[in-house]
Design an enzyme around this catalytic site. Structure first.
Site, mmCIF file in Angstrom:
data_model
loop_
_atom_site.group_PDB
_atom_site.id
_atom_site.type_symbol
_atom_site.label_atom_id
_atom_site.label_comp_id
_atom_site.label_asym_id
_atom_site.label_seq_id
_atom_site.Cartn_x
_atom_site.Cartn_y
_atom_site.Cartn_z
ATOM 1 N N ARG A 23 0.810 -1.536 -0.017
ATOM 2 C CA ARG A 23 0.235 -0.194 -0.321
ATOM 3 C C ARG A 23 1.048 1.399 -0.139
ATOM 4 O O ARG A 23 0.241 2.377 -0.561
ATOM 5 C CB ARG A 23 -1.047 0.305 1.141
ATOM 6 C CG ARG A 23 -0.353 -0.290 2.900
ATOM 7 C CD ARG A 23 -1.368 0.053 3.375
ATOM 8 N NE ARG A 23 -0.327 -0.751 5.267
ATOM 9 C CZ ARG A 23 -0.573 0.103 6.219
ATOM 10 N NH1 ARG A 23 -1.477 0.932 6.037
ATOM 11 N NH2 ARG A 23 0.127 -0.482 6.973
ATOM 12 N N SER A 50 -4.719 4.773 6.316
ATOM 13 C CA SER A 50 -4.526 3.589 6.310
ATOM 14 C C SER A 50 -3.989 2.893 4.922
ATOM 15 O O SER A 50 -3.633 2.253 4.540
ATOM 16 C CB SER A 50 -5.154 3.057 6.788
ATOM 17 O OG SER A 50 -6.299 2.650 6.557
ATOM 18 N N GLU A 71 -19.578 3.504 1.101
ATOM 19 C CA GLU A 71 -18.431 2.640 -0.242
ATOM 20 C C GLU A 71 -19.719 2.915 -1.578
ATOM 21 O O GLU A 71 -18.970 2.887 -2.542
ATOM 22 C CB GLU A 71 -17.778 1.761 0.174
ATOM 23 C CG GLU A 71 -16.819 1.535 1.843
ATOM 24 C CD GLU A 71 -17.323 1.403 2.841
ATOM 25 O OE1 GLU A 71 -18.797 1.376 3.424
ATOM 26 O OE2 GLU A 71 -16.329 1.992 3.991
ATOM 27 N N PHE A 96 -14.988 -3.396 2.354
ATOM 28 C CA PHE A 96 -16.019 -3.138 1.831
ATOM 29 C C PHE A 96 -15.961 -2.264 0.470
ATOM 30 O O PHE A 96 -16.524 -1.719 0.122
ATOM 31 C CB PHE A 96 -15.446 -1.777 3.067
ATOM 32 C CG PHE A 96 -15.126 -2.341 4.112
ATOM 33 C CD1 PHE A 96 -15.761 -3.566 4.563
ATOM 34 C CD2 PHE A 96 -14.426 -1.770 4.755
ATOM 35 C CE1 PHE A 96 -16.019 -3.550 6.088
ATOM 36 C CE2 PHE A 96 -14.184 -1.843 6.307
ATOM 37 C CZ PHE A 96 -14.290 -3.111 6.976
ATOM 38 N N HIS A 122 -5.808 -3.804 2.514
ATOM 39 C CA HIS A 122 -6.030 -4.441 3.799
ATOM 40 C C HIS A 122 -7.013 -5.644 3.108
ATOM 41 O O HIS A 122 -7.768 -6.057 3.945
ATOM 42 C CB HIS A 122 -6.399 -4.194 4.669
ATOM 43 C CG HIS A 122 -5.845 -3.161 6.033
ATOM 44 N ND1 HIS A 122 -5.314 -1.972 4.841
ATOM 45 C CD2 HIS A 122 -6.043 -2.815 7.205
ATOM 46 C CE1 HIS A 122 -4.788 -1.521 5.608
ATOM 47 N NE2 HIS A 122 -5.304 -1.863 7.296
ATOM 48 N N ASP A 130 -7.759 -7.956 13.049
ATOM 49 C CA ASP A 130 -8.692 -8.198 12.967
ATOM 50 C C ASP A 130 -9.651 -9.329 12.408
ATOM 51 O O ASP A 130 -11.035 -9.080 12.879
ATOM 52 C CB ASP A 130 -8.733 -6.529 11.545
ATOM 53 C CG ASP A 130 -8.655 -4.942 12.309
ATOM 54 O OD1 ASP A 130 -8.910 -5.033 13.469
ATOM 55 O OD2 ASP A 130 -8.380 -3.910 11.316
ATOM 56 N N ARG A 180 -1.978 -5.111 3.921
ATOM 57 C CA ARG A 180 -1.817 -4.392 5.240
ATOM 58 C C ARG A 180 -0.255 -4.254 5.734
ATOM 59 O O ARG A 180 0.954 -3.397 6.145
ATOM 60 C CB ARG A 180 -2.656 -4.493 6.212
ATOM 61 C CG ARG A 180 -2.338 -4.179 6.693
ATOM 62 C CD ARG A 180 -2.394 -4.235 8.940
ATOM 63 N NE ARG A 180 -1.642 -3.866 9.914
ATOM 64 C CZ ARG A 180 -2.341 -2.500 10.567
ATOM 65 N NH1 ARG A 180 -3.702 -3.037 10.572
ATOM 66 N NH2 ARG A 180 -1.918 -2.128 11.526
#
Ligand code: TPP
Ligand code: MG
Lengths: 327, 287
Positions: A23, A50, A71, A96, A122, A130, A180
């Site tokens: 990323r 992020s 989104e 998402f 991610h 998570d 991530r």
């Protein structure tokens, strides 16, 4: 042997290989593309830092659009901006976007042929603690089935930057999948990248390993281990999952007679699915697929989960040994 | 329990949350700490439920729409007797029932799976509708974040719940004025949340989300409202109870919706970082 024309990182197989999350490469690529093209705009849904849109947002505040946690709004506003002449990059977590807003992407971006770049960060189980809700594994499948969509899963941060720049000037819908966690940086600025070509990183004769994302590094490590046992694996980086480079993959399958795929995603509909379809159409050979086998992820450290789901070099090595017995 | 005892219980839950997060090494802190009083009130006073019989059909149900705040739910459930307090230290670890975001199928009593924001209110409405069809007296509570109200799905559910006159549904909005990219009024201004829900046909109550009396009476009042679902807009302090966030009034000020006086972006960023890392002790999930 690793193809020198690929200009891979010289320390690629050393434990000191540089690590960076891909990323980060996206963030750099976006900024570079934006310097050259004033029509590039960026939209984010409450995850600016992020998903690494923060540098763009700082440098071009007037071209950065915060849509809040929405989104569906994210991609449809972007489609509208594209229809009015902009080149929007939209980012969120892959779970998402494109996880939540698939139909909006289908109609307003793909069917509509709008120039929107969807960035799903991610992705994969390496998201870690998570847990399953945030570990997107179906995004490759979701995006790959859409007509007009280009799907890119960069192998590392350097390739992510390159892919971002290439996608910025490519007209049409695209999906860029990011992770991530840090992963080894295996390519360099000189390494080739093209939307129409898979890269053969290492030539081999006994089997082909087609991988994408962080699994490309694992495949190279596995190939090294296999080589010590006298098995020469050809390793292909299929960063562009769609359009899949059928010519390169079929040629390799003809040469080696066995194909193993590796990805941090559901193999059903993922890279494994794409390669299986291609080989079934053109040149069926014994195949094995590494990835998530109809499972969700769960909480854990990234390393624990990669190990648990068999996404590491030793697992690839073992699968390769099994596979060549079926030739 | 007296309200004083409930307040002490809430503080014990705050301690649990901090310990859990430090042990886990990551996770959201601000939201869970801010919700401790509300969770204590719900589990120790307001809701009908049986910790040893989580699937008891007569229970009231709690849907946590903002799943990232689940540490407060786990801690409260443990203190209420659903599972041993010692299990809290497994939060976010491999093999734990206490997943980073709540997974219904792993831990009895969670009612649903959440984490991706915006889909709790509609599920709560669905439960409320089904309970009413079956003549059940059980009520449904749903907790949402305020940033979460950006999601369209929330307003689809809000319209639905009012249309179906779901009087057995109570939504509690955690109005802490922050979301990930900053203060809600800078990221995506919500404006007057009370008016928005009122316009959708809801009964609206606004309270201080740290005042035990206010939380309990609002929930009780909601039971007496006819024809409409109720939303309780609970004003909370993100990170409530953590010294370096609270000792300075500015902490709240940074995120408060003061017209014409938005917090400086840099100050807010530093403040949020402190809060999310518990002062550098854990890794923030969003950097
Ligand atoms: C659909 C979706 N988009 C984005 C996220 C990432 N995310 C997690 S928490 C959060 C902010 C939520 O704000 P709020 O509801 O106000 O909760 P608070 O941060 O105050 O606890 C975001 C954007 C998510 N979990 N789900
Ligand atoms: Mg909030």
């Amino acid at each position: 042997m690793i193809d020198p024309q690929q200009h891979l990182a010289p320390d690629l197989l050393s434990p000191e290989v540089k690590q960076e999350a891909n990323r980060m490469g996206f963030g750099r690529g976006l900024l570079e593309a934006a310097h050259k093209d004033k029509d590039i705009v960026a939209l984010c849904a409450d995850l600016t830092i992020s998903t690494k849109m923060d540098d763009f947002a700082k440098s071009y505040p007037e071209r950065f659009v915060e849509v809040g946690i929405a989104e569906q709004n994210l991609v449809t506003v972007a489609a509208g901006m594209a229809l009015a002449g902009k080149t929007p990059f939209v980012s969120s977590y892959a779970a998402f976007s494109p996880g939540r807003n698939w139909e909006q992407i289908r109609t307003t971006i793909c069917l509509n042929q709008t120039n929107v770049k969807i960035v799903g960060s991610h992705a994969g189980v390496s998201v870690g603690p998570d847990g399953a809700t945030h570990q997107m594994l179906e995004d490759i499948a979701l995006m790959r089935v859409l007509p007009n969509m280009t799907v890119v899963v960069p192998a590392d941060a350097v390739e992510a930057a390159k892919a971002t720049i290439v996608l910025a000037s490519h007209k049409g819908p695209a999906y860029l999948r990011l992770a991530r966690e840090k992963s080894p940086v295996i390519t360099t600025d000189k390494s080739p990248f093209s939307l129409s070509k898979a890269q053969v990183l290492r030539a081999g004769t006994d089997l082909t390993i087609v991988a994408c994302g962080a699994l490309v590094y694992q495949a190279l490590v596995a190939a090294e281990a296999l080589s010590k046992q006298g098995i020469e694996a050809e390793v292909i980086n299929a960063a562009v999952v769609k359009p899949l480079d059928t010519i390169t993959i079929v040629a390799s399958a003809k040469k080696t007679g066995a194909v193993l795929t590796a990805e941090e995603a559901q193999v059903a509909g993922g890279l494994g699915g794409a390669v299986a379809e291609t080989l079934a159409d053109h040149h069926p050979v014994p195949m094995s697929r590494i990835g998530l086998l109809d499972h969700f992820g769960e909480s854990g450290t990234p390393a624990e989960l990669m190990e648990h789901f068999g996404l590491t070099a030793p697992h690839i090595t073992a699968k390769a040994q099994e596979l060549i017995k079926r030739k | 329990m007296t309200h004083k005892q409930l307040e002490l219980q809430a503080n014990e839950i705050r301690e649990d949350i901090i310990k859990m997060l430090v042990e886990a090494g990551s996770g959201h802190s601000a939201g869970p700490l801010g919700l401790a009083d509300i969770f204590t009130a719900l589990y120790f006073e307001v809701m009908e439920h049986r910790p040893k019989q989580p699937e008891w059909p007569g229970r009231d149900r709690l849907v946590l729409s903002n799943g990232h705040t689940v540490p407060v739910r786990y801690a409260t459930m443990a203190r209420a007797g659903y599972f041993p307090v010692s299990e809290l230290k497994t939060l976010r670890k491999f093999g734990s029932r206490l997943q980073g975001h709540p997974e219904r199928v792993r831990l009895p009593g969670l009612e649903t799976t959440s984490g991706p924001l915006g889909s709790g209110l509609s599920q709560a409405a669905g439960m409320a509708l089904a309970l009413r069809m079956d003549g059940s007296r059980g009520r449904v509570y749903c907790i949402t974040g305020d940033g979460e109200l950006d999601e369209g799905n929330i307003w689809e559910g809000a319209m639905f719940a009012a249309a179906k006159k779901l009087t057995n549904l109570t939504v509690i909005v955690d109005r802490n004025n922050i979301q990930i990219d900053g203060p809600t009024e800078r990221v995506m201004p919500l404006g007057d949340v009370a008016q928005k829900f009122a316009a959708f046909g809801w009964h609206v109550i606004e309270i201080d989300g740290h005042n035990m009396d206010a939380i309990i009476s609002a929930c009780n009042l909601a039971k007496a409202i006819v024809e409409r679902p109720t939303v309780i807009i609970a004003h909370t302090i993100p990170g409530k109870g953590v010294d370096y966030m609270q000792y300075d009034y500015h902490w709240h000020g940074y995120f408060a919706n003061v017209p014409g006086a938005p917090p400086a972006a840099d100050q807010a960023r530093i403040a949020l970082h402190e809060l999310r890392t518990l002062g550098g002790q854990i890794r923030s999930e969003h950097e």
